[in-house]
Design an enzyme around this catalytic site. Sequence first.
Site, mmCIF file in Angstrom:
data_model
loop_
_atom_site.group_PDB
_atom_site.id
_atom_site.type_symbol
_atom_site.label_atom_id
_atom_site.label_comp_id
_atom_site.label_asym_id
_atom_site.label_seq_id
_atom_site.Cartn_x
_atom_site.Cartn_y
_atom_site.Cartn_z
ATOM 1 N N LEU A 64 -2.803 2.383 10.277
ATOM 2 C CA LEU A 64 -2.747 1.189 9.436
ATOM 3 C C LEU A 64 -2.482 1.543 7.974
ATOM 4 C CD1 LEU A 64 -5.755 -0.437 11.236
ATOM 5 C CD2 LEU A 64 -3.409 -1.323 11.272
ATOM 6 N N PRO A 65 -1.882 0.579 7.218
ATOM 7 C CA PRO A 65 -1.380 0.920 5.885
ATOM 8 C C PRO A 65 -2.374 0.766 4.734
ATOM 9 C CG PRO A 65 -0.671 -1.269 6.484
ATOM 10 C CD PRO A 65 -1.452 -0.752 7.643
ATOM 11 N N THR A 91 -4.729 7.011 6.688
ATOM 12 C CA THR A 91 -5.376 7.649 5.535
ATOM 13 C C THR A 91 -6.094 6.553 4.759
ATOM 14 O OG1 THR A 91 -3.504 9.172 5.430
ATOM 15 C CG2 THR A 91 -5.000 9.150 3.548
ATOM 16 N N LYS A 166 -7.295 15.475 4.265
ATOM 17 C CA LYS A 166 -5.963 14.851 4.205
ATOM 18 C C LYS A 166 -5.563 14.530 2.758
ATOM 19 C CE LYS A 166 -2.362 12.190 5.046
ATOM 20 N NZ LYS A 166 -1.038 12.781 5.232
ATOM 21 N N LYS A 235 -1.430 5.016 -2.888
ATOM 22 C CA LYS A 235 -2.757 4.751 -2.278
ATOM 23 C C LYS A 235 -3.512 6.056 -2.095
ATOM 24 C CE LYS A 235 -2.534 4.317 2.280
ATOM 25 N NZ LYS A 235 -3.031 5.451 3.030
#
Length: 300
Positions: A64-65, A91, A166, A235
């Site tokens: 998902l974004p 992420t 990450k 982001k």
Amino acid sequence: MTVGFIGLGNMGLPMARRLLDAGHPLTVFDTRAEVLERAAGLGATPAASPTEVADRAETVLTSLPSLQAAAEVAAAVAGGSRITHYVDLSTVGAQQAARNHSLLAAAGIAALDCPVSGGVRGAQNGTLALMVSGPRDAFDTLRALLERLGRPIFIGEQPGAAQTMKLANNLLAATTLAATAEAVVLGVKAGLDPNVMIEVFNAGSGATHASRDKFPRAVLPRTFDFGFATGLMVKDLRLCLQEAADLGLDLQVSEAVGQAWETALADQGADSDFTTIIRPIEDAAGVIVDGRHDERNGRS
Ligand code: NAD
């Protein structure tokens, strides 16, 4: 094991395809009807909501974004009747991952945060690096499934640890892409050939993933289609800088890199490909880094 997949974007759809190709019947959901149709065309069964996916599948994966989408979907699948395991490939940062772990654990669901690295090509080819944190027994249960997507590496049991890993990885990816863009613009402004510059970097100590893959594939040919949005990179950098601040760190290079990416976001927009970070640098320098063969001046 019945499997569900939620979020069929640049990364999610090729990962879902790999699971289908491996013979897993797949229930899928996305807010965009067109990608649901594409997944159905590949043999997946569309669901009407995330909860319906979790009613049908024991293991639900998500890609998902945004943090908001990740939170909404985690809350929705927590109400599913069949789900026992949840794997978030997005992420979202350590804090959001920890919140999702708590919410899902309260519903008796084992959650792994499992951000990935390797881009769209890695998702297509099953060569992603998968960073995994959460309960070790859940990792052992799902390891074979995750190996269809790439190489799972267990980071630790603490929820969110894989997210920190990450973000550190993407800090490096963001830094090398921004720095390579500046280095090539500098050379082109001074009269160097960008193709030759990339060749030299790759033969020497300037080589990075940016010079080996991103520049040859999406910057020098001016296609700007690597498959990762500028908004998503920003982001990740904001999350990374927030984690650094929470840890009391003052990271000067990282702060400067964050600024460069904020400029790219303002200039190119959130949906632009992240390789367009070079464009505002080119504009400020008054040059274009064009590596396409040009018959007129014999460049190649
Ligand atoms: P994307 O925007 O292409 O795909 C996201 C998908 O989620 C879209 O299809 C969107 O319609 C869907 N979606 C949004 N909100 C939803 C909701 N509430 N319920 C269901 N579906 C919803 O993004 P992407 O590039 O595939 O990235 C997905 C995640 O993977 C992000 O967290 C990103 O940071 C990470 N990631 C991306 C890459 C890359 O190269 N693209 C690499 C590594 C990690």
